[in-house]
Design an enzyme around this catalytic site. Structure first.
Site: not given
Ligand code: KIV
Length: 280
Positions: A49, A118, A187
């Site tokens: 996102d 995710k 992260e």
């Molecule tokens: O939204 C995203 O790109 C992410 C990554 C940075 C892990 O969650």
């Protein structure tokens, strides 16, 4: 049988088995052409996102919608044939209840053809993650710095500097691992704590601003390529500066159009090719 049918994609099961083995290679992708370039080189393509900030120029990821994620997820699945494709669940699409999370996750998986979703969260989302994984939705966790909680966390900052926060990130890792995540993104977390979490949890930990000891690494592709210049987090390594190249190309094109040197004869229809000069 199509050529696609003969190539086996990396599965969430393959990625679950990578604990302590060859590091999992993950990059973000939002479009079919980018997915095509990256696909042969990575194990996992994440439709993050982060596209809200990188593609749409938003200040945070909070306004990204399920429909946006589905459109970009479809493009990335179409543009790839090898990597496992995981699509982010955007803010407010899963926090309300486990039923809401299942409805949106099922829609994302059915409409994009991705292998997993995710979602950001730890202990407080363990029950939701368990509900999804028990119902056929593979889930990638995301703990530590959680961009969807940027306001609650007081900005984009590294996590785990004090003992209480470190204990919370460790507890989050264990909770989402127990809930059934096949991989967990960690992260913006202090290196020593990231190393400890990787050793303590038996699910592969995919780091971003975490530790080289993690079981894999992920970065935002536009950061790596120098295509996103609004800001550069400390953990980003820029492997190229394509933004400057794009700017140079646009300047050269503009100059040639204004000077009428583009298009040349070879770019026009119905202009016979000039005879080649005799070689002596
Ligand atoms: O939204 C995203 O790109 C992410 C990554 C940075 C892990 O969650």
């Amino acid at each position: 049988m199509s050529a696609h049918a003969t190539i086996k994609r990396v599965s969430t099961r393959d990625l679950r088995a990578r604990k302590g083995g060859v590091p999992v290679v993950c990059l973000t992708a939002y479009t079919a052409p980018m997915a095509q370039f990256l696909d042969p080189h990575v194990d996992l393509l994440l439709v993050g996102d982060s596209l809200g900030m990188v593609v749409y120029g938003m200040d945070t990821t909070l306004a990204v919608t399920v429909d946006m994620m589905i459109n970009h997820g479809k493009a990335v699945v179409r543009g790839s044939q090898h990597a496992c494709v995981v699509v982010d669940m955007p803010f407010a699409s899963y926090q309300e209840s486990r039923e809401q999370a299942f409805r949106n996750a099922a829609r994302i998986m059915a409409e994009t053809g991705c292998a997993a979703v995710k979602l950001e969260g730890g202990l407080e989302l363990a029950d939701t993650i368990h509900f999804l994984t028990e119902r056929g939705v593979p889930v990638m966790g995301h703990i530590g710095l959680k961009p969807q909680s940027v306001h609650a966390a007081g900005g984009f900052r590294a996590h785990g500097r004090d003992a209480a926060e470190a204990a919370r990130v460790m507890a989050d890792a264990k909770a989402v691992a127990d809930a059934g995540c096949f991989n967990i993104v960690l992260e913006g977390t202090i290196e020593a704590l990231s190393r400890e979490i990787t050793a303590a949890v038996d699910v592969p930990i995919i780091g971003i601003g975490a530790s080289p000891a993690c079981d894999g690494q992920v970065l935002v592709t536009e950061d790596v390529l120098g295509l996103f210049s609004t800001f550069k987090p400390k953990f980003v390594k820029r492997y190229a500066d394509l933004g400057s190249q794009i700017s140079d190309v646009a300047a050269q094109y503009a100059e040639e159009v204004r000077a009428r040197t583009f298009p040349a004869d070879e770019h026009c229809f119905g202009i016979p090719a000039k005879p080649r000069a005799l070689e002596v």
